[in-house]
Scaffold this active site. Structure first.
Site, PDB file in Angstrom:
ATOM      1  N   GLU A   8      40.687  95.687  83.393  1.00  0.00           N
ATOM      2  CA  GLU A   8      41.394  95.443  82.130  1.00  0.00           C
ATOM      3  C   GLU A   8      42.754  96.123  82.099  1.00  0.00           C
ATOM      4  O   GLU A   8      43.686  95.631  81.489  1.00  0.00           O
ATOM      5  CB  GLU A   8      40.542  95.912  80.945  1.00  0.00           C
ATOM      6  CG  GLU A   8      41.109  95.500  79.604  1.00  0.00           C
ATOM      7  CD  GLU A   8      40.061  95.426  78.507  1.00  0.00           C
ATOM      8  OE1 GLU A   8      40.442  95.622  77.352  1.00  0.00           O
ATOM      9  OE2 GLU A   8      38.880  95.162  78.796  1.00  0.00           O
ATOM     10  N   ASP A 104      36.499  95.872  80.312  1.00  0.00           N
ATOM     11  CA  ASP A 104      35.626  96.705  79.486  1.00  0.00           C
ATOM     12  C   ASP A 104      34.308  95.989  79.195  1.00  0.00           C
ATOM     13  O   ASP A 104      34.285  94.772  78.947  1.00  0.00           O
ATOM     14  CB  ASP A 104      36.312  97.055  78.166  1.00  0.00           C
ATOM     15  CG  ASP A 104      37.454  98.049  78.369  1.00  0.00           C
ATOM     16  OD1 ASP A 104      37.564  98.603  79.477  1.00  0.00           O
ATOM     17  OD2 ASP A 104      38.234  98.259  77.419  1.00  0.00           O
ATOM     18  N   TYR A 312      33.326 106.073  77.778  1.00  0.00           N
ATOM     19  CA  TYR A 312      34.011 104.971  77.094  1.00  0.00           C
ATOM     20  C   TYR A 312      34.115 105.232  75.591  1.00  0.00           C
ATOM     21  O   TYR A 312      33.105 105.506  74.929  1.00  0.00           O
ATOM     22  CB  TYR A 312      33.244 103.671  77.360  1.00  0.00           C
ATOM     23  CG  TYR A 312      33.916 102.435  76.846  1.00  0.00           C
ATOM     24  CD1 TYR A 312      35.064 101.941  77.457  1.00  0.00           C
ATOM     25  CD2 TYR A 312      33.401 101.754  75.747  1.00  0.00           C
ATOM     26  CE1 TYR A 312      35.678 100.789  76.994  1.00  0.00           C
ATOM     27  CE2 TYR A 312      34.009 100.600  75.280  1.00  0.00           C
ATOM     28  CZ  TYR A 312      35.156 100.128  75.900  1.00  0.00           C
ATOM     29  OH  TYR A 312      35.765  98.992  75.431  1.00  0.00           O
TER      30      TYR A 312
END
Length: 735
Positions: A8, A104, A312
């Protein structure tokens, strides 16, 4: 044949490249013997603008609404077109046999990759890398268990439905409102209910009537304690009946001494607060450090991507999955440095139990709670802001692993003149998780709770002497205005703002995370500020006149959280294969048509009450005075012109008198710092003073700051519809 990996962001691509030994850098591509790695810059492809379907849509006209594309087109985002070309070229290489999606792990991450593949016409097989952190260990484990990319087709369908539905409702309704009321008005299923919640809170504050309440305090000399009167029936420490309390006070004053009627000791335990999800972390950082939701997310992103010390950030879970438990010891060793060395050290030789208070597979969807990674930590490489946020996460992680805080709560009851008064204290038996925190928690609301005291050793029947009685008085307080922390809470759990009081709706909002997602709430709040719908006064958030008028003009349906609850419930069903995409989109198209009809037939008008006498230097029309989040601006009322300039901006410079942040006003050499306390100082004098003090503001720093100020005035609102707004054309009508 090689595998093409699509990450990403460049930082994630570099991490994967390091693990997979892809050392050959070719501008937008990293390559090794078995893998080719490229990346997006967030989204590279988006849904096409209305004018891409028909040139007539370049001009905003009510008769063209609603716009209903039979098939949605995709377009490459201009700003990142170069990187898209790089990715497309790699996709069509003859020596690339398969695609590995490494964006992601979530709905939006899936959309980022799939839109690129769709636009580029990919026909090659896909695999999916699904990981929650970008440490070397997590990447290696993720590649060892790659999944078939088509297992995530339902997730992609849900993501596309969300994007297309927001396009149909958001763009059509925004154009309809703008054309109908000749003003740049925007609405959406998340931002409009958010404004409505703030409006409701402001109305509650405005209509609030304070009510006096009373209590009785008794100060004794033997033992030296303060007792508070408690109603025997309601167990409340206050009453709204003044006459009754005056009578009781008179009755108690007739009795000189009191007697201890009960000594009650209860052993109690307090468990550590839950691990952080993003929203809770944003709330805490706002409360403690006054960081905006967006600032906290940006700091978290750096700690995740650059430092790789936290997992994350965009997670909505406050639990860990059971597969993370074996790695906890390794994470403790990694974060056990500096101020955490001693705290983490106490856990090294303790067996870590997967307690249901923080480990629950059923409560982890895409990502687990935010915790430290196994990456070695270098605190001296972090900024002060990064250290603060990292500190919050590490201490919370350590706290859940510590035993409970144990104490004995003792309550004394004394009888004076037939009435009961109480005093409370506690004795700490084991500090438990509270040992992790350097400062104790803030006291709970003193109006509701007895204040803790150091209690002497007394027993039932002991006399209480030297009593001084006093009647206390207070007033009920209105609800507090929203700040970013409380607004995030309301967006996450808007159940109290449901008009229908429908239990199923309330349950759905709870399950789907309320208005917006953990990933989008910060951007939504920022957009409301940049659209001049919200303004700040100190820490508190208020609606602007523009927002108040907008709420009277939008259809009622768009103001209710129920709409988002319904959408999210259906999107979740699509993601799990329980609902077909076509069924959802059919309903959305019908809803969009009904919505536009409501706006077309609506009554009302929009009036600018912020017009100034300052003429726009570009088109000559009068400019509007607006307040941004940290600045005041003049904006041209003509949408086609779009000129804007900063009048004043809250800086990071501090007043030498009261130490509050200074405002920078004016232009060029005439710029001046102004403080609310009355202090004023020219920018040139400020620079000289700072240089003499040794804090030196360099020419480069000043130039950078002024350039930032200039860019803020020039840049369009950063949203998926920014290009659409930039292409507004209504024949020069006023905003």
């Amino acid at each position: 044949m090689k595998s093409l990996i699509i990450a990403e962001k460049p930082s994630v691509a570099r991490d994967i490249a390091r693990v997979l030994h892809c050392t050959k850098n070719q501008g937008g591509v990293l390559e090794g013997n078995a893998y080719v790695i490229t990346w997006g810059l967030g989204h590279l492809v988006t849904l096409a603008d209305p004018e891409d379907y028909d040139p007539k849509y370049k001009e905003w006209k009510m008769e063209d609404l609603p716009m209903m594309p039979d098939q949605f087109k995709l377009e490459v985002i201009k700003q990142t077109g170069k990187q898209y070309s790089v990715v497309k070229k790699q996709l069509h290489r003859n020596d690339v046999g398969e695609i590995i999606i490494a964006t992601d792990a979530g709905r939006e991450g899936e959309l980022v990759a799939r839109l690129i593949l769709e636009k580029a016409g990919n026909k090659k097989p896909m695999k999916r890398l699904w990981i929650s952190s970008v440490t070397d260990k997590a990447i290696k484990e993720g590649f060892a268990r790659l999944k078939d990319g088509h297992e995530y087709d339902n997730l992609y369908d849900a993501a596309m439905c969300r994007a297309e539905a927001d396009w149909l409702v958001g763009i059509n309704a925004t154009r309809a409102l703008t054309c109908k009321y000749n003003a740049q008005l925007s609405c959406g299923r998340v931002q409009t209910p958010t404004l409505a919640m703030i409006a409701r809170r402001e109305e509650e504050i405005k209509s609030f009537v304070p009510k006096s309440y009373y209590g009785i305090t008794a100060k004794a000399s033997q033992p030296a304690l303060t007792f508070i009167w408690r109603d025997d029936k309601s167990k409340s420490y206050r009453s709204f009946d003044r006459e009754r309390l005056e009578g009781l006070l008179k009755q108690m004053n007739s009795s000189k001494d009191g007697v201890i009627t009960e000594v009650k000791s209860t052993p109690k335990k307090s468990f550590a607060p839950q691990l952080y999800d993003l929203t809770e972390l944003q709330r805490e950082a706002n409360r403690k450090f006054n960081y905006s939701a967006k600032e906290t997310l940006n700091i978290m992103q750096r700690l995740y991507e650059n430092h790789k010390v936290l997992t994350y950030p965009r997670t909505d879970s406050r639990y860990l999955s059971s597969d993370i438990v074996p790695s906890i010891k390794e994470r403790l060793e990694a974060c056990g440095v500096g101020p955490y060395r001693k705290l983490a050290g106490k856990l090294y030789n303790v067996k870590i139990e997967a307690k249901p208070s923080f480990v629950d597979d059923k409560k982890v969807s895409d990502h687990h709670a935010i915790i430290p990674t196994e990456q070695f930590v270098q605190l001296d490489h972090m900024t002060i802001d990064e250290r603060r946020v990292y500190d919050l996460v590490v201490r919370r992680f350590l706290a859940v692993l510590y035993p409970p805080f144990e104490y004995e709560q003792t309550e004394l009851e004394v009888m004076i003149g037939g009435e009961t008064l109480v005093a409370r204290g506690k004795t700490v038996k084991a500090p438990g998780w509270k040992e992790v925190y350097e400062t104790p928690d803030e006291d709970e609301d003193e109006e509701q709770e007895l204040k803790e005291q150091n209690l002497p050793s007394v027993k039932k029947g002991d006399p209480v002497k030297g009593i001084t009685l006093l009647m206390t008085e207070g007033k009920t307080k209105p609800p507090a205005p929203f700040n970013e922390a409380t607004l995030l809470s309301a967006m996450e759990n808007p159940v109290s703002y449901l008009e229908t009081k429908d239990r199923d709706m309330a349950k759905t909002l709870g399950e789907t995370g309320g208005l917006g997602t953990v990933a989008t709430r910060a951007d939504i709040i920022e957009k409301l500020f940049s659209s001049f719908l919200l303004e700040k006064r100190g820490k508190d958030i208020f609606l602007t006149s523009k927002a108040k008028q907008l709420l009277t003009l939008v259809p009622e349906d768009l103001k209710k959280p129920e709409l988002t609850a319904d959408w999210e419930m259906k999107l979740s069903a699509i993601a799990t294969g329980k609902l077909k995409r076509g069924s959802f989109m059919k309903d959305i198209r019908l809803y969009s048509e009904e919505l536009i009809q409501m706006i077309k037939t609506g009554e009302g008008n929009f009036r600018h009450d912020n017009l100034t006498n300052t003429k726009c230097p570009v088109c000559g029309k009068r400019m509007l005075s607006v307040k941004g989040k940290n600045s005041e601006m003049l904006v041209c009322q003509d949408r086609e012109c779009g000129h804007r300039e900063v009048v004043s901006r809250t800086s990071n410079a501090r007043c030498p008198v009261c130490h509050k942040k200074l405002e920078l006003k004016g232009k060029g050499d005439g710029q001046i710092f102004v403080c609310r306390c009355g202090y004023k100082e020219k920018l040139t004098a400020f620079k000289e003073r700072r240089t003499k003090e040794g804090a030196g503001v360099s020419k480069k720093d000043v130039a950078k700051y002024l350039n930032k100020q200039k860019n803020e005035a020039a840049e369009p609102i950063n949203s998926p519809f920014a290009d659409a707004f930039a292409k507004l054309n209504l024949g020069g009508e006023k905003d």
